[in-house]
Enzyme design. Sequence first.
Site, PDB file in Angstrom:
ATOM      1  N   ASP A 195       0.802  -1.219   0.000  1.00  0.00           N
ATOM      2  CA  ASP A 195       0.000   0.000   0.000  1.00  0.00           C
ATOM      3  C   ASP A 195       0.837   1.272   0.000  1.00  0.00           C
ATOM      4  O   ASP A 195       0.638   2.167  -0.825  1.00  0.00           O
ATOM      5  CB  ASP A 195      -0.955  -0.015   1.207  1.00  0.00           C
ATOM      6  CG  ASP A 195      -2.046   1.034   1.091  1.00  0.00           C
ATOM      7  OD1 ASP A 195      -1.753   2.221   1.263  1.00  0.00           O
ATOM      8  OD2 ASP A 195      -3.207   0.654   0.831  1.00  0.00           O
ATOM      9  N   ILE A 242      -5.586   1.925  -0.209  1.00  0.00           N
ATOM     10  CA  ILE A 242      -5.501   1.273  -1.517  1.00  0.00           C
ATOM     11  C   ILE A 242      -5.882  -0.196  -1.393  1.00  0.00           C
ATOM     12  O   ILE A 242      -6.598  -0.743  -2.236  1.00  0.00           O
ATOM     13  CB  ILE A 242      -4.099   1.462  -2.109  1.00  0.00           C
ATOM     14  CG1 ILE A 242      -3.804   2.958  -2.288  1.00  0.00           C
ATOM     15  CG2 ILE A 242      -3.978   0.746  -3.455  1.00  0.00           C
ATOM     16  CD1 ILE A 242      -2.365   3.268  -2.642  1.00  0.00           C
ATOM     17  N   ASP A 243      -5.407  -0.864  -0.357  1.00  0.00           N
ATOM     18  CA  ASP A 243      -5.803  -2.253  -0.114  1.00  0.00           C
ATOM     19  C   ASP A 243      -7.320  -2.384  -0.027  1.00  0.00           C
ATOM     20  O   ASP A 243      -7.922  -3.280  -0.629  1.00  0.00           O
ATOM     21  CB  ASP A 243      -5.174  -2.758   1.181  1.00  0.00           C
ATOM     22  CG  ASP A 243      -3.815  -3.396   0.969  1.00  0.00           C
ATOM     23  OD1 ASP A 243      -3.742  -4.402   0.251  1.00  0.00           O
ATOM     24  OD2 ASP A 243      -2.831  -2.882   1.513  1.00  0.00           O
ATOM     25  N   HIS A 244      -7.931  -1.501   0.747  1.00  0.00           N
ATOM     26  CA  HIS A 244      -9.376  -1.606   0.945  1.00  0.00           C
ATOM     27  C   HIS A 244     -10.137  -1.280  -0.331  1.00  0.00           C
ATOM     28  O   HIS A 244     -11.169  -1.903  -0.630  1.00  0.00           O
ATOM     29  CB  HIS A 244      -9.817  -0.705   2.097  1.00  0.00           C
ATOM     30  CG  HIS A 244      -9.453  -1.236   3.448  1.00  0.00           C
ATOM     31  ND1 HIS A 244     -10.105  -2.303   4.024  1.00  0.00           N
ATOM     32  CD2 HIS A 244      -8.496  -0.862   4.342  1.00  0.00           C
ATOM     33  CE1 HIS A 244      -9.577  -2.567   5.217  1.00  0.00           C
ATOM     34  NE2 HIS A 244      -8.601  -1.707   5.425  1.00  0.00           N
ATOM     35  N   ALA A 300      -9.974  -4.184  -2.645  1.00  0.00           N
ATOM     36  CA  ALA A 300     -10.921  -5.214  -2.211  1.00  0.00           C
ATOM     37  C   ALA A 300     -12.320  -4.921  -2.737  1.00  0.00           C
ATOM     38  O   ALA A 300     -13.016  -5.811  -3.243  1.00  0.00           O
ATOM     39  CB  ALA A 300     -10.933  -5.309  -0.690  1.00  0.00           C
TER      40      ALA A 300
END
Length: 400
Positions: free
Chosen positions: A140, A168-170, A173
Site C-alpha cells: 500500500d 488502496i488495499d481496501h 478489495a
Amino acid sequence: MGALDGITVLSFNHFLSGPAAAQFLGDIGADVIAVEPLGGAFQRNWAVGNRFVDETSVNHMTTGRNKRSIAVDLKSPEGLAAVRRLIARADVVMENFRPGTLDKLGLSEAAMRAINPRLIYAATTGYGGDGPYRDRPGQDVLLQAMSGLAAHTGSMESGPVAIGTVPIDHHAAALTVAGILAALYERERTGEGKRIEVNMLQAALDLQGESITAWMNGADRSGPRGQAGMANWFSPAPYGIYAVADGHVMISMSKPADLAEALNLPQLADFSEKDGFDKRGDISAMVAGGMAALTAAQALDRLAKAGVWHELVRDYDSLRDNPQVEHLGAFIDARTQGGSPMTLLSHPIRYDGELPEVRLTPQPLGGQTREVLAEVGLSQGEIDALIASGAVAQTEKMRG
C-alpha cells in the site's frame, strides 16, 4: 439468507485486499472456503501494531469472518488433489499472489478451467498480470508513493505525507468484489465464467479520480498540496484543518465571507468566492489566526451559528461514543477463539434495512478441513490418511 446463497468461493488470498474481498462475499451469503497453508495465511501470523488477542491477530479479526478454513500443503500431491476436488465444485476462485505463483503449483487458471469451465477466476495483484512492473511488491505505502497519493497529501510547507491507513488495499478489495459480482451476473446470462483482474496501482489511481482528472485537464494549481492549512490543492479556502487552543477543527466547503463574523475577522467579508481559489494562501492564513484564538467549544459554536460546515477532528477512541456510529451498528462485539472479547467492524451495507448476520466469527486454522473435504466426497478414512500424511490439517472447530 443472502444474495450469494449457493455460491462457493475458494479464497487463496493472503495479506489484506484479497481476504477483505472474500469476507465481503461471505457476508452476503457465499460459502467462502479459505484455503490456507499448514502454517496459516499471512494475516493470521502478522498483526497491525503486533496485536494478538488470545493468539488471534487483529488482521484475522479484520478479514476472517464468515469463512470456513481448510489447511492444505499445496506442495503435496495428495493435498493438491484434494484442492482440485474443491475447484470442481466452486463458482469463484480468488487469489492475490504475485503473478505466476499458483501456476508453479500446478494451479494455473487454465488448469482450473479444465476442471471447471464455468469458474470465475479473480486475481488481485500489485501492478497487473503483465508489464514491466508485474513482479514488484504491491504494498500500500509503495503505491501511495507511485500513484501520487503521498505527493498530494500533506502541506506545501511540510512536504508529502503517507496516509496513516491502507486505503488502496481496501479500495482494491471493493473493486474485486464489484468485478466478481459482475462476472456472476453475466454468467447467469451466458453460462460462461470470466477472468477478473484488479491491480492496486489502478485502484490507487481510481481512488483519486476527481483530483487526477482535474490535474490532467489543466486545473489551476500552485503545487500538488494545500498551503497554510488547506487540505488540498484544488479546493477554495478555507477548506482544511485548523488548530484551536485545545485541538483541531475541520472546515469544509464555505465562502470566506461566511467566517468573517464567526472569527471576528471583518476583512474576510471583502473576499469573493473566486478569491477562495485565487488567494487560497492569504485566506487560509487569516482563518488559521482566527481559529487559534478559540477553544474547540467556542469554534464549534460559532461555526454552527454561521452555517459553516465543520467537524471536530477526532481519533478512534471517539468512535464508540459517536451516536450515529452506534445507531448504524458499525461495531460487532464477539469472542476470540480463546474466549476473550474482540471488536469487529460490521458489514457496511444494509439490505432492506438489515445488516448481514455474522454466521462465523474468525475461525481457527483448518477449523473446517474435515467437513469441507467430506462435502466433496472424501471418506473419513481418506481424510484421516491425508491428515496423518501431513497433506492437510484439522484443528478444533469454533463456530460464531
